[in-house]
Scaffold this motif. Structure first.
Motif, PDB file in Angstrom:
ATOM      1  N   THR A   1       2.810   1.695  -3.315  1.00 39.24           N
ATOM      2  CA  THR A   1       1.851   2.035  -4.365  1.00 39.24           C
ATOM      3  C   THR A   1       1.375   3.475  -4.217  1.00 39.24           C
ATOM      4  O   THR A   1       1.255   4.212  -5.204  1.00 39.24           O
ATOM      5  CB  THR A   1       0.656   1.066  -4.336  1.00 39.24           C
ATOM      6  N   LYS A   2       1.118   3.888  -2.989  1.00 42.98           N
ATOM      7  CA  LYS A   2       0.690   5.265  -2.729  1.00 42.98           C
ATOM      8  C   LYS A   2       1.740   6.265  -3.211  1.00 42.98           C
ATOM      9  O   LYS A   2       1.437   7.228  -3.935  1.00 42.98           O
ATOM     10  CB  LYS A   2       0.454   5.452  -1.236  1.00 42.98           C
ATOM     11  N   LEU A   3       2.982   6.017  -2.839  1.00 40.11           N
ATOM     12  CA  LEU A   3       4.059   6.963  -3.137  1.00 40.11           C
ATOM     13  C   LEU A   3       4.331   7.072  -4.635  1.00 40.11           C
ATOM     14  O   LEU A   3       4.463   8.176  -5.176  1.00 40.11           O
ATOM     15  CB  LEU A   3       5.326   6.540  -2.398  1.00 40.11           C
TER      16      LEU A   3
ATOM     17  N   VAL B   1       0.836  -1.206   0.000  1.00 43.04           N
ATOM     18  CA  VAL B   1       0.000   0.000   0.000  1.00 43.04           C
ATOM     19  C   VAL B   1       0.869   1.252   0.000  1.00 43.04           C
ATOM     20  O   VAL B   1       0.620   2.201  -0.754  1.00 43.04           O
ATOM     21  CB  VAL B   1      -0.942  -0.001   1.222  1.00 43.04           C
ATOM     22  N   GLN B   2       1.906   1.265   0.833  1.00 49.94           N
ATOM     23  CA  GLN B   2       2.732   2.467   0.945  1.00 49.94           C
ATOM     24  C   GLN B   2       3.519   2.733  -0.337  1.00 49.94           C
ATOM     25  O   GLN B   2       3.554   3.870  -0.832  1.00 49.94           O
ATOM     26  CB  GLN B   2       3.675   2.350   2.145  1.00 49.94           C
TER      27      GLN B   2
ATOM     28  N   THR C   1       2.379   5.774  -7.255  1.00 47.91           N
ATOM     29  CA  THR C   1       1.218   5.989  -8.117  1.00 47.91           C
ATOM     30  C   THR C   1       0.857   7.468  -8.206  1.00 47.91           C
ATOM     31  O   THR C   1       0.417   7.949  -9.261  1.00 47.91           O
ATOM     32  CB  THR C   1       0.004   5.184  -7.603  1.00 47.91           C
ATOM     33  N   LYS C   2       1.049   8.189  -7.114  1.00 42.62           N
ATOM     34  CA  LYS C   2       0.772   9.628  -7.143  1.00 42.62           C
ATOM     35  C   LYS C   2       1.596  10.306  -8.236  1.00 42.62           C
ATOM     36  O   LYS C   2       1.077  11.139  -8.997  1.00 42.62           O
ATOM     37  CB  LYS C   2       1.078  10.253  -5.789  1.00 42.62           C
TER      38      LYS C   2
ATOM     39  N   LEU D   1      -8.375   0.190  -7.081  1.00 41.34           N
ATOM     40  CA  LEU D   1      -7.420   1.173  -7.578  1.00 41.34           C
ATOM     41  C   LEU D   1      -7.511   1.295  -9.092  1.00 41.34           C
ATOM     42  O   LEU D   1      -7.467   2.402  -9.641  1.00 41.34           O
ATOM     43  CB  LEU D   1      -5.999   0.771  -7.167  1.00 41.34           C
TER      44      LEU D   1
END
Length: 348
Positions: free
Chosen positions: A125-127, A122-123, A129-130, A172
């Motif tokens: 992907t968050k970093l 999750v982390q 993908t933004k 997502l």
């Protein structure tokens, strides 16, 4: 070879198994690489191999244990420090723990599994993908499993983490549908890697089956699906049968069948269990055939709106049985084609 000069792929768990094979495919296609794993010496060994075999000059190795909560941010910070742009993110790293959850497995190891298989995914992907959304370009490959849709007794936490990956990825992907960022889930079954050894499951029937599945073949399936922008791909015909059966069989039957694979391969119940599994699959196939015919019969007296719904349900039922029929023999194929003819005649 598709040359992707200038593009960079970040692969976690890149020193062995499916992760290394995926990294190999990116190297062959000319990608720059960011290889992430726990052991510096193995990372350097793989990097040197790629330089020698494929001429990959731009390889960054990041030693990181993603089962620790601070690691994903550290990986991201190192990538930024080196001024690198990640065009493809491959969340491959993952582990399991074999045994009964209540009495046999270690809680701290399972919390580490959750951190590695879920929180770190999750982390990261968050970093990344933004940034992909800001550029309106990028690809993400998630390492799921057939356990993503089939409960996994004797590896309950591992199976649950893969269910999370599947649900998270589907959501997502929907959120990103208006961008040029894609999300693909690779769903293999048991594969000939070090997974079962690390999980303490070396004497299971699943591990025995894994010997027939080459991680390079699994990686190729996932890589091609990723490049095609597909939402998910199940590797292997028999795995597709299991997944299709999971959608139509009762939950207790599905769970019981998976447990048999995770039990000791020397169990005296092996032959009886195999007969039970075959019977359950047959019942599941029959249920889909019947469902299609029932839907078709209801269609004739339905309103225009309900007809649309019934057409959708009938086609979905036929799709499920077709996937199974393609893999399990002439008798099932015959049942499929007979049901298909009945349903299509009713819907005509």
């Amino acid at each position: 070879m598709t040359t992707e000069v200038g593009k960079t792929a970040l692969i976690t768990g890149a020193t062995s198994g499916i992760g290394k094979e995926l990294a190999t495919l990116f190297a062959k296609d000319g990608y720059n690489l960011i290889l992430v794993a726990r052991q510096e010496d193995k990372l350097q060994e793989v990097a040197e191999q790629f330089r020698q075999q494929y001429g990959t000059s731009n390889i960054t190795v990041v030693e990181s244990d993603l089962s620790k909560s601070e690691s994903p941010q550290q990986v991201y910070d190192e990538v930024k420090r080196q001024g690198l742009t990640v065009n493809v993110l491959v969340n491959n790293a993952g582990i399991g723990e074999h045994g009964k959850f209540a009495t046999e497995t270690d809680l701290q190891k399972e919390l580490g599994i959750i951190q590695l298989n879920i929180a770190s995914v999750v982390q990261l992907t968050k970093l990344f993908t933004k940034e992909m959304v800001e550029r309106n370009e990028g690809k993400i490959l998630m390492l799921g499993s057939i356990a993503s849709v089939l409960p996994n007794p004797l590896m309950a936490v591992y199976g649950a983490t893969k269910s999370f990956i599947y649900s998270f990825s589907e959501a997502l992907r929907n959120e990103l549908k208006d961008t040029n960022v894609t999300v693909t889930v690779l769903m293999p079954g048991a594969t000939d890697t070090d997974f079962f050894n690390k999980a303490g499951a070396m004497n299971t029937k699943a591990q025995e089956q894994a010997r027939s599945t080459n991680p390079a073949d699994v990686a190729k399936t996932g890589y091609e699906a990723l490049m095609a922008g597909k939402d998910k791909v199940v590797h292997g015909l028999m795995n597709k049968v299991q997944v299709a059966g999971g959608y139509v069989l009762p939950d207790q039957v599905v769970t019981s069948n998976v447990r048999k694979l995770m039990e000791d391969k020397d169990s005296p119940q092996k032959q009886e269990d195999e007969k039970t599994s075959a019977l359950a699959l047959g019942i599941g196939i029959a249920s889909v055939v019947v469902a299609g015919i029932v839907i078709a019969s209801m269609y004739r007296n339905a309103s225009p709106y309900d007809r649309l719904r019934y057409r959708y349900k009938a086609k979905k039922a036929l799709g499920s049985i077709k996937n199974v029929a393609a893999s399990v023999g002439d008798s099932v194929n015959g049942a499929y084609h007979n049901a298909k003819a009945d349903v299509e005649q009713a819907l005509a």
